[in-house]
Motif scaffolding. Structure first.
Motif, PDB file in Angstrom:
ATOM      1  N   LYS A   1       0.833   4.134  -3.026  1.00  0.00           N
ATOM      2  CA  LYS A   1       0.531   5.549  -2.806  1.00  0.00           C
ATOM      3  C   LYS A   1       1.689   6.425  -3.271  1.00  0.00           C
ATOM      4  CE  LYS A   1      -2.598   4.841   1.111  1.00  0.00           C
ATOM      5  NZ  LYS A   1      -2.821   5.075   2.559  1.00  0.00           N
TER       6      LYS A   1
ATOM      7  N   GLU B   1       1.519   6.770  -6.964  1.00  0.00           N
ATOM      8  CA  GLU B   1       0.445   7.682  -7.341  1.00  0.00           C
ATOM      9  C   GLU B   1       0.878   9.133  -7.168  1.00  0.00           C
ATOM     10  OE1 GLU B   1      -2.609   7.271  -8.700  1.00  0.00           O
ATOM     11  OE2 GLU B   1      -1.866   5.251  -9.075  1.00  0.00           O
ATOM     12  N   ARG B   2       1.604   9.426  -6.090  1.00  0.00           N
ATOM     13  CA  ARG B   2       2.049  10.801  -5.855  1.00  0.00           C
ATOM     14  C   ARG B   2       3.133  11.227  -6.840  1.00  0.00           C
ATOM     15  NH1 ARG B   2       3.397  11.272   0.362  1.00  0.00           N
ATOM     16  NH2 ARG B   2       3.662   9.020   0.178  1.00  0.00           N
TER      17      ARG B   2
ATOM     18  N   GLU C   1       0.819  -1.213   0.000  1.00  0.00           N
ATOM     19  CA  GLU C   1       0.000   0.000   0.000  1.00  0.00           C
ATOM     20  C   GLU C   1       0.853   1.264   0.000  1.00  0.00           C
ATOM     21  OE1 GLU C   1      -3.626   2.073  -0.135  1.00  0.00           O
ATOM     22  OE2 GLU C   1      -3.049  -0.006  -0.540  1.00  0.00           O
TER      23      GLU C   1
END
Length: 288
Positions: free
Chosen positions: A80, A83-84, A76
Protein backbone atom coordinates in the motif's frame (compact mmCIF):
# COMPACT_ATOMS: atom_id res chain seq x y z
CA UNK A 1 29.38 18.17 9.43
CA UNK A 2 26.60 18.35 12.01
CA UNK A 3 23.15 17.17 11.04
CA UNK A 4 21.28 20.45 11.32
CA UNK A 5 23.95 22.99 10.36
CA UNK A 6 23.23 25.00 7.20
CA UNK A 7 25.40 24.08 4.24
CA UNK A 8 28.26 26.50 3.62
CA UNK A 9 27.59 26.21 -0.12
CA UNK A 10 24.22 27.90 0.36
CA UNK A 11 25.63 30.97 2.11
CA UNK A 12 27.70 32.56 -0.63
CA UNK A 13 25.97 35.85 -1.38
CA UNK A 14 23.34 35.81 -4.10
CA UNK A 15 24.43 32.54 -5.67
CA UNK A 16 21.57 30.09 -6.26
CA UNK A 17 21.13 27.35 -3.67
CA UNK A 18 22.80 24.02 -4.36
CA UNK A 19 20.73 21.71 -6.52
CA UNK A 20 19.97 18.36 -4.86
CA UNK A 21 19.15 15.04 -6.50
CA UNK A 22 17.62 12.63 -3.98
CA UNK A 23 18.05 8.86 -4.37
CA UNK A 24 15.90 6.84 -1.95
CA UNK A 25 15.93 3.04 -1.66
CA UNK A 26 12.33 2.38 -0.59
CA UNK A 27 12.58 -0.87 1.39
CA UNK A 28 15.69 -0.01 3.49
CA UNK A 29 14.34 3.51 4.02
CA UNK A 30 11.17 2.13 5.62
CA UNK A 31 13.06 -0.53 7.54
CA UNK A 32 15.47 1.98 9.06
CA UNK A 33 12.67 4.32 10.17
CA UNK A 34 10.61 1.47 11.62
CA UNK A 35 13.58 0.21 13.63
CA UNK A 36 14.43 3.68 14.93
CA UNK A 37 10.97 5.09 15.71
CA UNK A 38 8.43 2.27 15.44
CA UNK A 39 6.39 0.75 12.63
CA UNK A 40 4.15 3.81 12.23
CA UNK A 41 7.14 5.86 11.02
CA UNK A 42 7.58 3.49 8.09
CA UNK A 43 4.74 5.38 6.36
CA UNK A 44 6.89 8.51 6.03
CA UNK A 45 6.79 10.21 2.62
CA UNK A 46 10.41 10.28 1.35
CA UNK A 47 9.78 13.26 -0.93
CA UNK A 48 8.27 15.38 1.87
CA UNK A 49 11.09 14.39 4.21
CA UNK A 50 13.74 15.29 1.63
CA UNK A 51 12.07 18.68 1.10
CA UNK A 52 12.25 19.42 4.84
CA UNK A 53 15.85 18.31 5.13
CA UNK A 54 16.82 20.46 2.15
CA UNK A 55 14.87 23.51 3.36
CA UNK A 56 16.68 23.43 6.71
CA UNK A 57 20.01 23.65 4.89
CA UNK A 58 19.13 26.12 2.17
CA UNK A 59 19.24 23.51 -0.57
CA UNK A 60 16.89 23.20 -3.54
CA UNK A 61 15.52 19.78 -4.49
CA UNK A 62 15.64 19.29 -8.25
CA UNK A 63 14.50 15.68 -8.34
CA UNK A 64 13.50 12.93 -5.91
CA UNK A 65 13.80 9.37 -7.18
CA UNK A 66 12.35 6.53 -5.10
CA UNK A 67 13.54 3.07 -6.08
CA UNK A 68 11.63 -0.15 -5.61
CA UNK A 69 12.61 -3.64 -6.77
CA UNK A 70 9.79 -5.53 -8.47
CA UNK A 71 11.44 -8.77 -7.32
CA UNK A 72 10.76 -8.00 -3.66
CA UNK A 73 7.99 -9.85 -1.84
CA UNK A 74 5.84 -7.20 -0.22
CA UNK A 75 3.69 -7.42 2.85
CA UNK A 76 0.34 -5.64 2.65
CA UNK A 77 1.54 -2.47 4.42
CA UNK A 78 4.55 -2.09 2.14
CA UNK A 79 2.46 -2.76 -0.97
CA UNK A 80 0.00 0.00 0.00
CA UNK A 81 2.88 2.36 0.78
CA UNK A 82 4.40 1.76 -2.67
CA UNK A 83 1.01 2.40 -4.29
CA UNK A 84 0.70 5.72 -2.45
CA UNK A 85 4.18 6.71 -3.64
CA UNK A 86 2.71 6.98 -7.14
CA UNK A 87 0.64 9.94 -5.92
CA UNK A 88 3.45 11.96 -4.34
CA UNK A 89 5.82 14.62 -5.64
CA UNK A 90 8.46 12.10 -6.64
CA UNK A 91 9.62 9.74 -9.34
CA UNK A 92 8.95 6.07 -8.61
CA UNK A 93 11.44 3.78 -10.33
CA UNK A 94 10.45 0.12 -10.41
CA UNK A 95 12.44 -2.64 -12.06
CA UNK A 96 13.69 -6.17 -11.32
CA UNK A 97 17.09 -6.98 -9.89
CA UNK A 98 19.31 -5.17 -7.40
CA UNK A 99 17.84 -1.67 -7.37
CA UNK A 100 21.03 -0.27 -5.82
CA UNK A 101 22.78 -0.70 -9.17
CA UNK A 102 20.15 1.46 -10.86
CA UNK A 103 20.46 4.05 -8.08
CA UNK A 104 24.23 4.26 -8.55
CA UNK A 105 23.89 4.55 -12.34
CA UNK A 106 21.30 7.33 -12.02
CA UNK A 107 23.52 9.13 -9.52
CA UNK A 108 26.54 8.93 -11.83
CA UNK A 109 24.46 10.21 -14.74
CA UNK A 110 23.26 13.17 -12.66
CA UNK A 111 26.90 13.98 -11.86
CA UNK A 112 28.06 13.56 -15.45
CA UNK A 113 25.26 15.76 -16.81
CA UNK A 114 25.83 18.41 -14.10
CA UNK A 115 22.29 18.00 -12.77
CA UNK A 116 23.32 17.96 -9.11
CA UNK A 117 25.48 19.94 -6.72
CA UNK A 118 24.57 17.47 -3.97
CA UNK A 119 23.62 13.79 -4.15
CA UNK A 120 21.42 12.88 -1.18
CA UNK A 121 21.00 9.14 -0.54
CA UNK A 122 18.24 7.87 1.78
CA UNK A 123 18.04 4.22 2.78
CA UNK A 124 21.64 3.69 1.70
CA UNK A 125 24.30 1.31 3.00
CA UNK A 126 28.04 0.80 2.63
CA UNK A 127 27.60 -0.23 -1.02
CA UNK A 128 27.20 3.49 -1.83
CA UNK A 129 30.74 4.33 -0.73
CA UNK A 130 31.80 3.96 -4.36
CA UNK A 131 29.20 6.56 -5.40
CA UNK A 132 30.57 8.92 -2.74
CA UNK A 133 34.02 8.51 -4.28
CA UNK A 134 32.59 9.09 -7.77
CA UNK A 135 31.13 12.35 -6.47
CA UNK A 136 34.58 13.59 -5.45
CA UNK A 137 36.04 12.47 -8.76
CA UNK A 138 33.35 14.38 -10.67
CA UNK A 139 34.03 17.48 -8.55
CA UNK A 140 37.72 17.40 -9.46
CA UNK A 141 37.11 16.77 -13.16
CA UNK A 142 34.40 19.43 -13.47
CA UNK A 143 36.24 21.89 -11.19
CA UNK A 144 33.17 22.65 -9.10
CA UNK A 145 31.79 21.83 -5.66
CA UNK A 146 29.81 18.60 -5.51
CA UNK A 147 28.90 16.92 -2.23
CA UNK A 148 27.62 13.50 -1.22
CA UNK A 149 25.03 13.41 1.59
CA UNK A 150 23.61 10.51 3.58
CA UNK A 151 20.32 10.80 5.51
CA UNK A 152 19.52 8.18 8.16
CA UNK A 153 17.45 7.55 11.28
CA UNK A 154 20.02 6.69 13.99
CA UNK A 155 19.61 3.30 15.65
CA UNK A 156 21.48 0.08 16.36
CA UNK A 157 20.26 -1.26 13.01
CA UNK A 158 22.91 -1.38 10.23
CA UNK A 159 20.68 1.05 8.29
CA UNK A 160 20.71 3.42 11.27
CA UNK A 161 24.16 4.71 10.40
CA UNK A 162 25.52 7.15 7.87
CA UNK A 163 27.20 5.97 4.69
CA UNK A 164 30.95 6.01 5.39
CA UNK A 165 32.87 8.83 3.68
CA UNK A 166 29.74 10.94 3.14
CA UNK A 167 30.39 14.70 3.05
CA UNK A 168 27.13 15.41 4.90
CA UNK A 169 25.68 13.02 7.49
CA UNK A 170 22.09 14.07 8.09
CA UNK A 171 20.18 12.74 11.08
CA UNK A 172 16.44 12.14 10.71
CA UNK A 173 14.61 12.59 14.02
CA UNK A 174 11.22 11.24 15.07
CA UNK A 175 9.50 14.63 15.04
CA UNK A 176 10.48 15.30 11.44
CA UNK A 177 9.47 11.81 10.33
CA UNK A 178 6.07 12.21 12.01
CA UNK A 179 5.49 15.51 10.20
CA UNK A 180 6.09 13.76 6.88
CA UNK A 181 3.77 10.80 7.35
CA UNK A 182 1.72 10.00 4.27
CA UNK A 183 -1.98 10.89 4.37
CA UNK A 184 -4.51 8.15 3.83
CA UNK A 185 -4.83 9.23 0.20
CA UNK A 186 -2.34 11.52 -1.51
CA UNK A 187 -3.50 13.78 -4.33
CA UNK A 188 -0.33 15.41 -5.65
CA UNK A 189 0.70 14.64 -9.24
CA UNK A 190 3.54 12.25 -9.87
CA UNK A 191 6.06 11.09 -12.41
CA UNK A 192 6.56 7.36 -12.77
CA UNK A 193 9.21 5.21 -14.39
CA UNK A 194 8.76 1.51 -15.06
CA UNK A 195 11.86 -0.43 -16.12
CA UNK A 196 13.41 2.70 -17.57
CA UNK A 197 10.25 4.00 -19.31
CA UNK A 198 9.08 7.36 -17.99
CA UNK A 199 5.45 8.48 -17.79
CA UNK A 200 5.02 12.13 -16.84
CA UNK A 201 1.61 12.75 -15.28
CA UNK A 202 2.37 16.34 -14.26
CA UNK A 203 2.56 17.94 -17.71
CA UNK A 204 -0.53 19.66 -19.21
CA UNK A 205 -0.37 17.37 -22.23
CA UNK A 206 -0.49 14.30 -20.02
CA UNK A 207 -3.35 15.75 -17.98
CA UNK A 208 -5.46 16.46 -21.09
CA UNK A 209 -7.73 13.52 -21.84
CA UNK A 210 -7.09 12.06 -25.26
CA UNK A 211 -9.88 10.96 -27.55
CA UNK A 212 -9.84 7.20 -28.05
CA UNK A 213 -8.60 6.04 -31.41
CA UNK A 214 -11.39 4.88 -33.75
CA UNK A 215 -11.77 1.14 -33.76
CA UNK A 216 -12.52 -0.74 -36.94
CA UNK A 217 -15.53 -2.99 -36.66
CA UNK A 218 -14.54 -6.63 -36.79
CA UNK A 219 -16.82 -9.04 -38.63
CA UNK A 220 -18.23 -11.77 -36.43
CA UNK A 221 -17.60 -15.11 -38.03
CA UNK A 222 -20.48 -17.21 -36.66
CA UNK A 223 -23.25 -14.64 -37.31
CA UNK A 224 -21.89 -14.18 -40.84
CA UNK A 225 -21.93 -17.94 -41.49
CA UNK A 226 -25.44 -18.32 -40.07
CA UNK A 227 -26.82 -15.37 -42.05
CA UNK A 228 -25.30 -16.63 -45.30
CA UNK A 229 -26.69 -20.12 -44.67
CA UNK A 230 -30.14 -18.73 -43.86
CA UNK A 231 -30.36 -16.80 -47.13
CA UNK A 232 -29.00 -19.71 -49.18
CA UNK A 233 -31.44 -22.15 -47.54
CA UNK A 234 -34.42 -19.89 -48.22
CA UNK A 235 -33.43 -19.47 -51.87
CA UNK A 236 -32.98 -23.25 -52.28
CA UNK A 237 -36.34 -24.07 -50.69
CA UNK A 238 -38.19 -21.43 -52.70
CA UNK A 239 -36.55 -22.75 -55.88
CA UNK A 240 -37.74 -26.26 -54.99
CA UNK A 241 -41.24 -24.87 -54.51
CA UNK A 242 -41.12 -23.17 -57.91
CA UNK A 243 -39.86 -26.34 -59.64
CA UNK A 244 -42.51 -28.46 -57.88
CA UNK A 245 -45.20 -26.09 -59.18
CA UNK A 246 -44.17 -26.54 -62.79
CA UNK A 247 -41.57 -23.84 -63.14
CA UNK A 248 -43.21 -21.36 -65.52
CA UNK A 249 -46.52 -21.63 -63.68
CA UNK A 250 -44.88 -19.86 -60.73
CA UNK A 251 -44.93 -16.70 -62.81
CA UNK A 252 -48.68 -16.62 -62.34
CA UNK A 253 -48.52 -16.90 -58.56
CA UNK A 254 -50.33 -14.26 -56.60
CA UNK A 255 -48.66 -12.15 -53.94
CA UNK A 256 -50.28 -14.34 -51.29
CA UNK A 257 -48.79 -17.48 -52.85
CA UNK A 258 -45.32 -15.94 -52.93
CA UNK A 259 -45.74 -14.88 -49.30
CA UNK A 260 -46.69 -18.42 -48.27
CA UNK A 261 -43.66 -19.86 -50.10
CA UNK A 262 -41.35 -17.29 -48.52
CA UNK A 263 -42.68 -17.88 -44.99
CA UNK A 264 -42.42 -21.67 -45.34
CA UNK A 265 -38.83 -21.35 -46.58
CA UNK A 266 -38.00 -18.97 -43.73
CA UNK A 267 -39.56 -21.25 -41.11
CA UNK A 268 -37.54 -24.25 -42.29
CA UNK A 269 -34.35 -22.22 -42.71
CA UNK A 270 -34.31 -20.74 -39.20
CA UNK A 271 -32.77 -24.02 -38.10
CA UNK A 272 -31.17 -24.69 -41.49
CA UNK A 273 -28.16 -26.68 -40.18
CA UNK A 274 -30.49 -29.23 -38.55
CA UNK A 275 -32.96 -29.14 -41.44
CA UNK A 276 -30.43 -29.91 -44.16
CA UNK A 277 -28.62 -32.44 -41.97
CA UNK A 278 -31.91 -34.32 -41.51
CA UNK A 279 -32.53 -34.30 -45.25
CA UNK A 280 -29.00 -35.57 -45.89
CA UNK A 281 -29.76 -38.62 -43.75
CA UNK A 282 -33.10 -39.20 -45.48
CA UNK A 283 -35.18 -38.10 -42.52
CA UNK A 284 -38.53 -36.54 -43.39
CA UNK A 285 -37.89 -32.86 -42.72
CA UNK A 286 -41.05 -31.54 -44.33
CA UNK A 287 -39.50 -30.86 -47.72
CA UNK A 288 -40.95 -28.21 -49.98
Amino acid sequence: MTANAPDDDAQAGDTPPPSVVVLCNAAPFREGLAHAFGQASADTDPAALADRLAAERGWAISRTNIYHSSDARLDEDHRKWVERLKDTQSTLVTQPGDIRVRMALDGMRALRERQADILLVMGGDTSFMALAQDTRTAAREQKRTIKFASAFAPSSHPLGQTIPSADHSITIDRDMADKCLMPASATAPSRRIYAGRSIDTTSPAAATPQAPAPRRARPRLMPAIYGTGLIASMMALMWEDVVASGGADALDWSAERWSVSTLLALGKSVVWPLYWLARAFGIDAGGA
